[in-house]
Motif scaffolding. Structure first.
Motif, PDB file in Angstrom:
ATOM      1  N   LEU B  45      -8.101  51.488  41.777  1.00 27.55           N
ATOM      2  CA  LEU B  45      -7.945  52.231  42.267  1.00 27.55           C
ATOM      3  C   LEU B  45      -7.500  53.933  42.965  1.00 27.55           C
ATOM      4  O   LEU B  45      -8.373  53.946  43.666  1.00 27.55           O
ATOM      5  N   LYS B  47      -5.297  56.563  43.490  1.00 25.14           N
ATOM      6  CA  LYS B  47      -5.181  57.790  43.487  1.00 25.14           C
ATOM      7  C   LYS B  47      -4.256  57.329  41.956  1.00 25.14           C
ATOM      8  O   LYS B  47      -3.272  57.004  42.087  1.00 25.14           O
ATOM      9  N   ILE B 272     -12.076  44.744  36.914  1.00 33.24           N
ATOM     10  CA  ILE B 272     -11.444  45.935  37.130  1.00 33.24           C
ATOM     11  C   ILE B 272     -10.939  45.948  35.934  1.00 33.24           C
ATOM     12  O   ILE B 272      -9.845  44.322  35.360  1.00 33.24           O
ATOM     13  N   ILE B 273     -10.106  47.016  35.555  1.00 33.21           N
ATOM     14  CA  ILE B 273      -8.874  47.464  34.851  1.00 33.21           C
ATOM     15  C   ILE B 273      -7.525  47.344  36.007  1.00 33.21           C
ATOM     16  O   ILE B 273      -7.098  48.285  36.602  1.00 33.21           O
ATOM     17  N   GLY B 304      -3.537  49.998  37.589  1.00 34.65           N
ATOM     18  CA  GLY B 304      -4.470  50.303  36.523  1.00 34.65           C
ATOM     19  C   GLY B 304      -4.344  51.205  34.995  1.00 34.65           C
ATOM     20  O   GLY B 304      -5.373  51.018  34.249  1.00 34.65           O
ATOM     21  N   ASN B 305      -2.773  51.592  34.979  1.00 34.99           N
ATOM     22  CA  ASN B 305      -2.690  52.687  34.038  1.00 34.99           C
ATOM     23  C   ASN B 305      -2.298  51.685  32.286  1.00 34.99           C
ATOM     24  O   ASN B 305      -1.219  51.089  32.532  1.00 34.99           O
ATOM     25  N   VAL B 306      -3.739  51.669  31.516  1.00 35.96           N
ATOM     26  CA  VAL B 306      -3.470  51.122  30.509  1.00 35.96           C
ATOM     27  C   VAL B 306      -3.766  51.265  29.170  1.00 35.96           C
ATOM     28  O   VAL B 306      -4.699  52.452  29.370  1.00 35.96           O
ATOM     29  N   LEU B 308      -6.319  51.975  26.583  1.00 37.17           N
ATOM     30  CA  LEU B 308      -7.520  51.167  25.729  1.00 37.17           C
ATOM     31  C   LEU B 308      -7.976  50.979  24.931  1.00 37.17           C
ATOM     32  O   LEU B 308      -8.257  50.225  23.760  1.00 37.17           O
ATOM     33  N   LEU B 311      -4.742  46.618  23.520  1.00 36.53           N
ATOM     34  CA  LEU B 311      -5.091  45.392  23.843  1.00 36.53           C
ATOM     35  C   LEU B 311      -4.390  44.865  24.160  1.00 36.53           C
ATOM     36  O   LEU B 311      -4.377  43.758  22.852  1.00 36.53           O
TER      37      LEU B 311
END
Lengths: 315, 315
Positions: B45, B47, B272-273, B304-306, B308, B311
């Motif tokens: 979460l 920046k 959360i991702i 959390g950079n995935v 989407l 997956l």
């Protein structure tokens, strides 16, 4: 109108030992995208993954010891069922949950996982209400309605209390509306705590009974709603509607595309999992049907319960 | 060893106006699953969606005005590139980013979106280093290495400072290890702030160069690592390795299945991702190769950079 700010303040005391004080997140990309300063009150990070825990918890811990001993009951296939099961288990009392037998396995498992005692029935409102009535008579359990219950409404109002404690100078608060429990509790707390704050609701275009009810001045029941926001299919209640009429500035409808786009944006940029019903509140900002530019806008992110195997942007 | 707690405390002051103080989340289901009391420090979460912003920000704001005026540069196709671009834009200076031309479009767009000035090159280390060297000579920009840089290491150490301020009685801290910037900064801050705290790293079994380096007592470079945790492919650095040797109790390897399962669990339960590299740290608890039962365990959730659209549990 008997429900007051004080009931919500008492609910906040009651659930403090059990509920998460959820974080308020901000995201520059979102602000830029919607031209407002947005504060996300993350009830998706609440216990059971939804604000529903607040109302259920307040209701369960409002009961006298005698009432509580006989347990609580409800019919629900959604977040309220899981929330009530968890709240009851925290008080050490039984929660009897009536669920339609076609409810998704993941929801059955969630309720059972929190210790809820499930009775399955046919997937009709008659069967659900009949089964619930039978259980209530057999057990003496107290029925806790998902939204048309003052204890539940007061509990839901506690999220915005926390939000306003963290960010006192909000201009606007947005919440999604289904049965209106979250919206009515939010509207009482927000307008009593901060005179002049604007309370706005987001509702799916494809389930716009609250929008039509506000226009008609009476409750228009939801008819065959078809929206991805499956937490917002219900009609307003006799307790929630008058509060909403009195305290909510307007209900803004959001398209299915707006729901899905804003949901994906929040997942990608804010890195939190929100369910489509929450994206309806973001969608009010996303679609910019009303001008909120430059304002400080709080959004109640209502929940994060999503089936990760079936995401709406997947082919 | 010149890097000290004081450098990390100064980094914390330096980046306070720019970085999020990320929330620490807890989750009962996770605790039950892994038999420990887990505190998730949510740098997903942060920046740019990763702890990398801390190091980049500290490096950029450590520069003298003269140095800063000539800008910063790096070669990276990942979170460090985006982090450096954002940090530079906050200081109002140019960030020259060398990226391999086969980098995913989403990463190119992220860096460009933060105002990074991208130079593409062939996807070889020689081309990347050669291109970076040319840009440095042309512009006079300061090279900011993704992890083998004391300013960066000090910045990464600030996450655990915040975690320990929130939860002072942690027994253990777990971080993932790739190049070792996060791990070395975390280990200095944690062990200096709280004597006796155990610092443990998670590393993919399929990219276990840090594990082997610890055993060998010297840096064993990463060779053809193949793991879903694409943030952990790099080898340890000459600055990070000695710190890790001195302060990290052990490096625990995690299987690909453990990474994916724990990642999905966090998405489903904690809402959360997190990216696979973060799941490597959770995976240490998940696979229970070492006994942490009953302990208070802080986990640095690194990012959390995935994508989407792709997956790992999708068919």
């Amino acid at each position: 109108m008997s429900l007051e700010l004080n009931d919500i303040l008492m609910a906040a005391e009651r659930l403090r030992p059990y509920a998460h004080r959820t974080p308020v997140l901000t995201n520059k990309s979102l602000n830029k995208q919607v031209d407002a300063e947005v504060f996300l009150k993350c009830e998706n990070l609440q216990k059971v993954g939804a604000f529903k825990f607040r109302g259920a918890c307040n209701a369960v811990f409002s009961l006298s010891d005698n009432e509580a001993a006989r347990g609580v009951c409800t019919h629900s296939s959604g977040n309220h069922a899981a929330a009530l099961a968890l709240a009851a288990s925290l008080r050490g009392i039984p929660a009897y949950i009536v669920m339609p037998d076609n409810a998704p396995l993941v929801k059955k498992n969630a309720v059972a996982g929190y210790g809820g005692l499930i009775t399955f029935c046919e997937p009709t409102l008659e069967a659900r209400e009949g089964t619930l009535d039978r259980i209530r008579l057999e057990t003496g359990a107290t029925v806790i309605h998902p939204y048309n219950d003052e204890r539940v409404i007061a509990g839901q109002g506690t999220a915005v209390l926390e939000l306003l404690a963290d960010i006192p100078d909000l201009d606007v608060v947005i919440a999604p509306v289904g049965g209106g429990g979250l919206l009515s509790g939010t509207s009482i707390a927000a307008t009593e705590i901060k005179k002049g704050i604007r309370v706005i609701a987001g509702e799916p275009e494809m389930a716009d009974d609250a929008f039509r009810s506000m226009q008609a001045g009476e409750i228009i029941p939801s008819k065959n709603p078809k929206t991805i926001a499956d937490g917002l299919l219900t009609s307003l209640g006799t307790l929630t509607f008058p509060i909403i009429q009195q305290r909510v500035e307007q209900i803004v409808t959001v398209s299915e595309a707006g729901i899905i786009e804003s949901m994906k944006f929040i997942w990608e940029r804010a890195k939190i999992i929100i369910e489509p019903s929450s994206a309806v509140a973001i969608g009010v900002l996303w679609e910019q049907k009303i001008d909120l530019s430059g304002l400080k806008v709080g959004v109640i992110v209502s929940g994060g319960n999503v089936d990760l195997e079936k995401l709406p942007w997947q082919p």
